[in-house]
Design a protein around this motif. Structure first.
Motif, PDB file in Angstrom:
ATOM      1  N   SER A 172      43.283  45.984 -61.391  1.00  0.00           N
ATOM      2  CA  SER A 172      44.073  46.079 -62.619  1.00  0.00           C
ATOM      3  C   SER A 172      45.527  45.721 -62.338  1.00  0.00           C
ATOM      4  N   GLU A 173      46.177  45.163 -63.356  1.00  0.00           N
ATOM      5  CA  GLU A 173      47.608  44.863 -63.212  1.00  0.00           C
ATOM      6  C   GLU A 173      48.390  46.130 -62.883  1.00  0.00           C
ATOM      7  N   GLU A 174      47.898  47.263 -63.343  1.00  0.00           N
ATOM      8  CA  GLU A 174      48.646  48.514 -63.178  1.00  0.00           C
ATOM      9  C   GLU A 174      48.353  49.229 -61.863  1.00  0.00           C
ATOM     10  N   SER A 175      47.609  48.616 -60.965  1.00  0.00           N
ATOM     11  CA  SER A 175      47.310  49.274 -59.688  1.00  0.00           C
ATOM     12  C   SER A 175      47.370  48.273 -58.547  1.00  0.00           C
TER      13      SER A 175
ATOM     14  N   MET B  94      41.203  43.340 -64.701  1.00  0.00           N
ATOM     15  CA  MET B  94      41.750  43.478 -66.049  1.00  0.00           C
ATOM     16  C   MET B  94      43.262  43.649 -66.148  1.00  0.00           C
ATOM     17  N   ASP B  95      43.761  43.165 -67.264  1.00  0.00           N
ATOM     18  CA  ASP B  95      45.137  43.428 -67.676  1.00  0.00           C
ATOM     19  C   ASP B  95      44.993  44.413 -68.837  1.00  0.00           C
ATOM     20  N   PRO B  96      45.202  45.718 -68.564  1.00  0.00           N
ATOM     21  CA  PRO B  96      44.882  46.720 -69.588  1.00  0.00           C
ATOM     22  C   PRO B  96      45.710  46.568 -70.853  1.00  0.00           C
ATOM     23  N   LEU B  97      46.980  46.203 -70.708  1.00  0.00           N
ATOM     24  CA  LEU B  97      47.801  45.964 -71.890  1.00  0.00           C
ATOM     25  C   LEU B  97      48.667  44.737 -71.638  1.00  0.00           C
ATOM     26  N   ASP B  98      48.326  43.681 -72.324  1.00  0.00           N
ATOM     27  CA  ASP B  98      49.041  42.411 -72.163  1.00  0.00           C
ATOM     28  C   ASP B  98      50.042  42.248 -73.300  1.00  0.00           C
ATOM     29  N   GLY B  99      51.253  41.820 -72.912  1.00  0.00           N
ATOM     30  CA  GLY B  99      52.305  41.662 -73.925  1.00  0.00           C
ATOM     31  C   GLY B  99      52.975  42.989 -74.210  1.00  0.00           C
TER      32      GLY B  99
HETATM   33 MN    MN Z   1      49.854  44.065 -68.734  1.00  0.00          MN
END
Ligand code: MN
Ligand code: AHG
Ligand code: MN
Length: 337
Positions: free
Chosen positions: A90-93, A113-118
């Protein structure tokens, strides 16, 4: 009324894979549930400060969490709980996320995954998204996944897609047999089939790029942007510039209407900004499945062999003829050097 929900659609499609045992169906079901939970949270984003100040509700609680962290936790927990996915990049880890649960270690899939993009758009009530990419694991079941499971070329993706939290929430995905879109009907809490076999026009009138970076763009890209701006009614130029700053939203619009999205290498991002594993590869898979193309300017995105989890690449995606033309501009300029 002929209403087909996401779960029903995936079940129907399972018969196309004679060896399928329902593992992928279960995985996608869990993904759909996580998407609905994040949708709820995103739709309340503007209320967080108000709720937090009235009687200090949830001041220490999850409402105060940044939404991208919330989305990361929700998707990772839900996907690992499906017991079909043994690990997540994940982008966040920084590191791969796994689970101590022995059943989860048996899972046959990994997800990038990118959990929240933008996410910078959240505070101003503009569309954001979630991007996912699914691979079959290469390592042995029963253990934690290995790095090599995640570093497979995009061509090996089993499925990819995104959720767009826009004026309505949609889930769009492909398994390599076309691109299908489902719109969330909040009144029944179901993703319903709304866009079957989406196709992108071969050519469009939209170009999407952060033109504020123009001075730092490579010469070939500058030339192409000048070409987009030229007055030539016969070829419908000048084109229209549209840039939201959410890859998901920019891509979604361009896929439907025809257009090109460009995020090249710049002085501050010499390898480009977007991440190969969980932004470029899934979007490239969707683009090709809808009849479009995705390139770095020099090579097809889905052919790249990734070297690291958070690798960045220059990214060009959209209508096939527009991507072909931009590649020509780039390659001509670089051969003059
Ligand atoms: Mn993101
Ligand atoms: P994220 O919010 O996941 O970090 O992604 C933001 C990405 C992408 O969605 C968007 O197209 C791009 O960054 C915007 O970058 P600029 O602000 O540099 O244009
Ligand atoms: Mn992103």
């Amino acid at each position: 009324m002929n209403l087909i929900t996401l779960s029903e659609f995936i079940l129907q499609r399972q018969v196309e894979y004679p060896k399928a045992k329902g593992e992928f169906t279960r995985l996608m079901h869990h993904l759909g549930v996580a998407a609905k939970i994040v949708h709820k949270k995103v739709s309340k984003a503007g209320l967080v400060d108000i709720l937090g100040s009235i009687g200090n509700i949830n001041v220490q609680g999850e409402d105060q969490k940044k939404l991208d962290v919330f989305a990361h936790e929700e998707f990772t927990e839900m996907m690992l709980a499906s017991e079909e996915c043994c690990g997540i990049a994940s982008e966040e880890s920084e590191q791969i996320v796994c689970s101590p649960n022995p059943h989860t270690k048996e899972g046959g899939y990994v997800i990038c995954m990118d959990p929240l993009d933008g996410s910078s758009n959240i505070d101003v009530n503009v569309s954001v998204g979630t991007i996912f990419s699914i691979y079959r694991r290469l390592s042995r079941r029963g253990e934690n996944p290995a790095l090599e499971d995640f570093l497979q070329p995009g061509d090996e993706q089993v499925a990819a897609g995104y959720i767009i939290y826009g004026s309505s929430t949609m889930l769009v995905y492909t398994t390599g047999k076309g691109v299908h879109g489902f719109t969330l009907d909040p009144s029944i809490g179901e993703f319903c089939l709304s866009n079957m076999d989406m196709k992108t026009p071969k050519k469009g009138k939209i170009y999407s790029t952060n033109q504020g970076n123009f001075a730092h763009y490579p010469e070939g890209i500058k030339e192409y942007i000048r070409y987009c701006q030229e007055d030539d009614p016969a070829s419908k130029r000048p084109y229209t510039l549209r840039y939201i700053g959410s890859l998901v939203a920019d891509f979604h619009r361009n896929m439907l209407k025809g257009g090109i999205y460009i995020y090249p290498e710049t002085v501050s991002n010499p390898n480009g900004k977007l991440r190969l594993l969980y932004e470029c590869n899934p979007i490239a898979f969707l683009s090709e499945q809808s009849g479009g193309k995705a390139s770095t300017g020099y090579e097809r995105v889905l052919s790249i062999k990734p070297l690291e989890l958070h690798q960045r690449i220059p990214f060009i995606v959209g209508s096939a003829e527009m991507v072909d033309m931009l590649e020509k501009f780039i390659q001509e300029k670089s051969s003059i050097k």
